[in-house]
Design a protein around this motif. Structure first.
Motif, PDB file in Angstrom:
ATOM      1  N   SER A  34       3.881   5.508 -14.587  1.00  0.00           N
ATOM      2  CA  SER A  34       4.207   5.616 -13.162  1.00  0.00           C
ATOM      3  C   SER A  34       5.563   6.270 -12.964  1.00  0.00           C
ATOM      4  O   SER A  34       5.729   7.173 -12.137  1.00  0.00           O
ATOM      5  N   THR A  35       6.539   5.811 -13.729  1.00  0.00           N
ATOM      6  CA  THR A  35       7.887   6.354 -13.598  1.00  0.00           C
ATOM      7  C   THR A  35       7.932   7.813 -14.019  1.00  0.00           C
ATOM      8  O   THR A  35       8.613   8.637 -13.401  1.00  0.00           O
ATOM      9  N   ASN A  36       7.181   8.119 -15.071  1.00  0.00           N
ATOM     10  CA  ASN A  36       7.115   9.499 -15.539  1.00  0.00           C
ATOM     11  C   ASN A  36       6.525  10.416 -14.473  1.00  0.00           C
ATOM     12  O   ASN A  36       7.020  11.514 -14.225  1.00  0.00           O
ATOM     13  N   LEU A  37       5.450   9.957 -13.826  1.00  0.00           N
ATOM     14  CA  LEU A  37       4.819  10.748 -12.770  1.00  0.00           C
ATOM     15  C   LEU A  37       5.728  10.859 -11.538  1.00  0.00           C
ATOM     16  O   LEU A  37       5.764  11.891 -10.867  1.00  0.00           O
ATOM     17  N   ALA A  38       6.455   9.776 -11.260  1.00  0.00           N
ATOM     18  CA  ALA A  38       7.354   9.798 -10.110  1.00  0.00           C
ATOM     19  C   ALA A  38       8.473  10.816 -10.303  1.00  0.00           C
ATOM     20  O   ALA A  38       8.961  11.412  -9.330  1.00  0.00           O
ATOM     21  N   THR A  39       8.897  11.041 -11.542  1.00  0.00           N
ATOM     22  CA  THR A  39       9.939  12.038 -11.788  1.00  0.00           C
ATOM     23  C   THR A  39       9.455  13.444 -11.424  1.00  0.00           C
ATOM     24  O   THR A  39      10.266  14.348 -11.219  1.00  0.00           O
ATOM     25  N   LYS A  40       8.146  13.615 -11.343  1.00  0.00           N
ATOM     26  CA  LYS A  40       7.571  14.904 -10.945  1.00  0.00           C
ATOM     27  C   LYS A  40       7.308  14.967  -9.443  1.00  0.00           C
ATOM     28  O   LYS A  40       6.709  15.912  -8.948  1.00  0.00           O
ATOM     29  N   GLY A  41       7.723  13.910  -8.730  1.00  0.00           N
ATOM     30  CA  GLY A  41       7.612  13.920  -7.277  1.00  0.00           C
ATOM     31  C   GLY A  41       6.405  13.228  -6.710  1.00  0.00           C
ATOM     32  O   GLY A  41       6.223  13.176  -5.487  1.00  0.00           O
ATOM     33  N   HIS A  42       5.548  12.659  -7.557  1.00  0.00           N
ATOM     34  CA  HIS A  42       4.337  12.013  -7.068  1.00  0.00           C
ATOM     35  C   HIS A  42       4.645  10.605  -6.556  1.00  0.00           C
ATOM     36  O   HIS A  42       5.536   9.921  -7.055  1.00  0.00           O
ATOM     37  N   ARG A  43       3.856  10.176  -5.582  1.00  0.00           N
ATOM     38  CA  ARG A  43       4.017   8.850  -4.994  1.00  0.00           C
ATOM     39  C   ARG A  43       3.105   7.875  -5.728  1.00  0.00           C
ATOM     40  O   ARG A  43       1.928   8.169  -5.965  1.00  0.00           O
ATOM     41  N   ILE A  44       3.635   6.703  -6.076  1.00  0.00           N
ATOM     42  CA  ILE A  44       2.888   5.717  -6.862  1.00  0.00           C
ATOM     43  C   ILE A  44       2.752   4.400  -6.096  1.00  0.00           C
ATOM     44  O   ILE A  44       3.735   3.882  -5.564  1.00  0.00           O
ATOM     45  N   SER A  45       1.538   3.877  -6.026  1.00  0.00           N
ATOM     46  CA  SER A  45       1.299   2.508  -5.558  1.00  0.00           C
ATOM     47  C   SER A  45       0.879   1.694  -6.779  1.00  0.00           C
ATOM     48  O   SER A  45      -0.204   1.898  -7.332  1.00  0.00           O
ATOM     49  N   PHE A  46       1.759   0.816  -7.223  1.00  0.00           N
ATOM     50  CA  PHE A  46       1.530   0.033  -8.440  1.00  0.00           C
ATOM     51  C   PHE A  46       1.013  -1.345  -8.034  1.00  0.00           C
ATOM     52  O   PHE A  46       1.734  -2.130  -7.406  1.00  0.00           O
ATOM     53  N   ILE A  47      -0.226  -1.648  -8.387  1.00  0.00           N
ATOM     54  CA  ILE A  47      -0.897  -2.852  -7.889  1.00  0.00           C
ATOM     55  C   ILE A  47      -1.107  -3.877  -8.996  1.00  0.00           C
ATOM     56  O   ILE A  47      -1.623  -3.570 -10.067  1.00  0.00           O
ATOM     57  N   SER A  48      -0.707  -5.098  -8.719  1.00  0.00           N
ATOM     58  CA  SER A  48      -1.004  -6.233  -9.598  1.00  0.00           C
ATOM     59  C   SER A  48      -0.763  -7.505  -8.791  1.00  0.00           C
ATOM     60  O   SER A  48      -0.542  -7.446  -7.580  1.00  0.00           O
ATOM     61  N   THR A  49      -0.791  -8.631  -9.459  1.00  0.00           N
ATOM     62  CA  THR A  49      -0.503  -9.885  -8.764  1.00  0.00           C
ATOM     63  C   THR A  49       1.007 -10.045  -8.623  1.00  0.00           C
ATOM     64  O   THR A  49       1.784  -9.440  -9.369  1.00  0.00           O
ATOM     65  N   ALA A  50       1.421 -10.871  -7.672  1.00  0.00           N
ATOM     66  CA  ALA A  50       2.846 -11.029  -7.375  1.00  0.00           C
ATOM     67  C   ALA A  50       3.626 -11.526  -8.590  1.00  0.00           C
ATOM     68  O   ALA A  50       4.731 -11.047  -8.870  1.00  0.00           O
ATOM     69  N   GLY A  51       3.041 -12.475  -9.321  1.00  0.00           N
ATOM     70  CA  GLY A  51       3.728 -13.022 -10.486  1.00  0.00           C
ATOM     71  C   GLY A  51       3.987 -11.978 -11.553  1.00  0.00           C
ATOM     72  O   GLY A  51       5.057 -11.960 -12.179  1.00  0.00           O
ATOM     73  N   ASN A  52       3.037 -11.105 -11.772  1.00  0.00           N
ATOM     74  CA  ASN A  52       3.213 -10.056 -12.776  1.00  0.00           C
ATOM     75  C   ASN A  52       4.220  -9.007 -12.326  1.00  0.00           C
ATOM     76  O   ASN A  52       5.013  -8.503 -13.129  1.00  0.00           O
ATOM     77  N   LEU A  53       4.199  -8.672 -11.051  1.00  0.00           N
ATOM     78  CA  LEU A  53       5.137  -7.670 -10.548  1.00  0.00           C
ATOM     79  C   LEU A  53       6.582  -8.151 -10.670  1.00  0.00           C
ATOM     80  O   LEU A  53       7.487  -7.351 -10.919  1.00  0.00           O
ATOM     81  N   ARG A  54       6.788  -9.455 -10.525  1.00  0.00           N
ATOM     82  CA  ARG A  54       8.148  -9.998 -10.659  1.00  0.00           C
ATOM     83  C   ARG A  54       8.658  -9.878 -12.094  1.00  0.00           C
ATOM     84  O   ARG A  54       9.870  -9.898 -12.329  1.00  0.00           O
ATOM     85  N   ARG A  55       7.768  -9.778 -13.047  1.00  0.00           N
ATOM     86  CA  ARG A  55       8.166  -9.699 -14.454  1.00  0.00           C
ATOM     87  C   ARG A  55       8.532  -8.287 -14.892  1.00  0.00           C
ATOM     88  O   ARG A  55       9.082  -8.096 -15.978  1.00  0.00           O
ATOM     89  N   LEU A  56       8.230  -7.303 -14.104  1.00  0.00           N
ATOM     90  CA  LEU A  56       8.430  -5.920 -14.509  1.00  0.00           C
ATOM     91  C   LEU A  56       9.900  -5.512 -14.422  1.00  0.00           C
ATOM     92  O   LEU A  56      10.650  -6.040 -13.602  1.00  0.00           O
ATOM     93  N   PRO A  57      10.304  -4.563 -15.249  1.00  0.00           N
ATOM     94  CA  PRO A  57      11.690  -4.066 -15.179  1.00  0.00           C
ATOM     95  C   PRO A  57      11.969  -3.403 -13.833  1.00  0.00           C
ATOM     96  O   PRO A  57      11.050  -2.973 -13.131  1.00  0.00           O
ATOM     97  N   GLN A  58      13.231  -3.316 -13.507  1.00  0.00           N
ATOM     98  CA  GLN A  58      13.644  -2.697 -12.259  1.00  0.00           C
ATOM     99  C   GLN A  58      13.398  -1.192 -12.294  1.00  0.00           C
ATOM    100  O   GLN A  58      13.624  -0.533 -13.307  1.00  0.00           O
ATOM    101  N   ILE A  59      12.917  -0.657 -11.200  1.00  0.00           N
ATOM    102  CA  ILE A  59      12.693   0.777 -11.085  1.00  0.00           C
ATOM    103  C   ILE A  59      14.038   1.487 -10.969  1.00  0.00           C
ATOM    104  O   ILE A  59      14.928   1.030 -10.246  1.00  0.00           O
ATOM    105  N   PRO A  60      14.223   2.611 -11.662  1.00  0.00           N
ATOM    106  CA  PRO A  60      15.471   3.370 -11.495  1.00  0.00           C
ATOM    107  C   PRO A  60      15.703   3.685 -10.021  1.00  0.00           C
ATOM    108  O   PRO A  60      14.764   4.087  -9.316  1.00  0.00           O
ATOM    109  N   PRO A  61      16.925   3.498  -9.516  1.00  0.00           N
ATOM    110  CA  PRO A  61      17.203   3.660  -8.078  1.00  0.00           C
ATOM    111  C   PRO A  61      16.749   4.998  -7.502  1.00  0.00           C
ATOM    112  O   PRO A  61      16.236   5.052  -6.379  1.00  0.00           O
ATOM    113  N   HIS A  62      16.887   6.075  -8.266  1.00  0.00           N
ATOM    114  CA  HIS A  62      16.539   7.387  -7.717  1.00  0.00           C
ATOM    115  C   HIS A  62      15.031   7.584  -7.598  1.00  0.00           C
ATOM    116  O   HIS A  62      14.564   8.509  -6.933  1.00  0.00           O
ATOM    117  N   LEU A  63      14.238   6.678  -8.233  1.00  0.00           N
ATOM    118  CA  LEU A  63      12.782   6.784  -8.149  1.00  0.00           C
ATOM    119  C   LEU A  63      12.155   5.694  -7.285  1.00  0.00           C
ATOM    120  O   LEU A  63      10.968   5.763  -6.967  1.00  0.00           O
TER     121      LEU A  63
END
Length: 327
Positions: A34-63
């Motif tokens: 997702s982050t790799n694709l976002a660096t190319k300008g694409h928009r990403i909707s990342f879907i999972s359950t709330a508990g799993n999303l809280r476990r993910l690393p922080q997205i780089p601010p510029h993305l």
């Protein structure tokens, strides 16, 4: 020459939906893509359950403006702990219960696809959501199966069409201990029984994992592989032949390419690098048990004693980020 499709058209900004299986070993690579694709300008909707999303690393601010986390409610399933939203929260004998819960996410995902604007151009999904290609077709959205396993591993699962037709039936760990008939090249690569025992036990149920893989791959418009052709050229060529559809290697997506490090991460790495720098080239062995290996206390103690008795220096890295050097 393998078929290829480029979903990273530089002249077109795409809206891409990511829908990984409920395991950190799947969520993290999906986030890296997702982050790799976002660096190319694409928009990403990342879907999972709330508990799993809280476990993910922080997205780089510029993305962060391009990547949106979309939480879905985790369904309540009898005999499955209420907060077991990831495979790391449930023992392997409850794997099928977690997949049943995952299947109940179909309706919330359908509702999201119905309401989101702009409409998604692609859905990139995992093996467990075998129902997703049909849903994507209903919504008029292209879909890509993302394999986190390399081509050699997926070759052993067999041609999807043969699995679905019943021409490729394997129901025991022993079935994977021989070279498959569709591997015509010379190879001695096979599984050992103990490597498949827990997997086969965790795959029992109304819909086996092999069937989920086969349906997911067969229904996709394109298959993405987290691999490089140079790493496994013969196996990649064979998987292209078995799938008979566009297959795209996306590389290994190492974290350093797509994530930013926090100050704490930098401090940890400085400590680890300092320890490694004390030792000569090729003198350190790296041992990793995976993101979901659960050792008993006896196994953990046995591993530690074995390392100590080797008489060699080692670096013990605990999940709490504490480390210990022993001589």
């Amino acid at each position: 020459m393998e078929n290829r499709v480029d979903i990273n058209d530089e002249e077109e900004v795409l809206h891409i939906v990511m829908f990984p299986w409920l395991a950190m070993g799947h969520l993290i690579p999906f986030l890296h893509l997702s982050t790799n694709l976002a660096t190319k300008g694409h928009r990403i909707s990342f879907i999972s359950t709330a508990g799993n999303l809280r476990r993910l690393p922080q997205i780089p601010p510029h993305l962060s403006p391009l990547i949106t986390f979309v939480p879905l409610p985790f369904p309540s399933i009898p005999n499955l702990p209420p907060n077991a939203e990831s495979s790391m929260d449930a023992p392997h004998h409850q794997a099928q219960l977690l997949k049943i819960a995952f299947d109940f996410l179909k309706q919330p995902l359908s509702d999201f696809l119905e309401k989101i604007s702009p409409n998604p151009d692609w859905i990139i999904y995992d093996y467990a959501s075998h129902w997703l290609p049909g849903l994507a077709a209903e919504k008029g959205v292209s879909c890509a199966f993302f394999s986190l396993y390399n081509a050699a591993t997926m070759v052993f699962f067999g041609p999807p069409a043969d699995v679905l037709s019943g021409d490729c039936v394997r129901s025991s760990a022993e079935d994977f201990t021989v070279v498959p008939k569709w591997v015509k090249m010379e190879s001695e690569i096979v599984y050992r029984v103990h490597e498949l025992t827990k997997y086969m036990e965790g795959s029992e149920g109304n819909q086996s994992d092999l069937e989920r893989f086969a349906i997911s791959i067969d229904g996709s418009d394109v298959v993405l592989f987290r691999t490089c052709v140079e790493f496994e050229p013969e196996w990649f060529k064979l998987i292209c032949e078995l799938y008979n559809k566009p297959v795209v290697p996306v590389g290994f997506l190492p974290p350093s390419m797509v994530t930013t490090k926090s100050e704490d991460d930098d401090k940890k790495w400085i400590e680890i690098k300092g320890w490694l720098d004390k030792h000569s080239l090729n003198s350190v062995v790296y041992v990793a048990l995976g993101t979901e290996a659960t050792l008993s206390q006896d196994e953990l103690v046995g591993l530690a004693i074995g390392l100590e008795q080797s008489g060699l220096p080692f670096f013990w890295f605990h999940h709490t980020a504490q480390s210990k050097e022993a001589q």
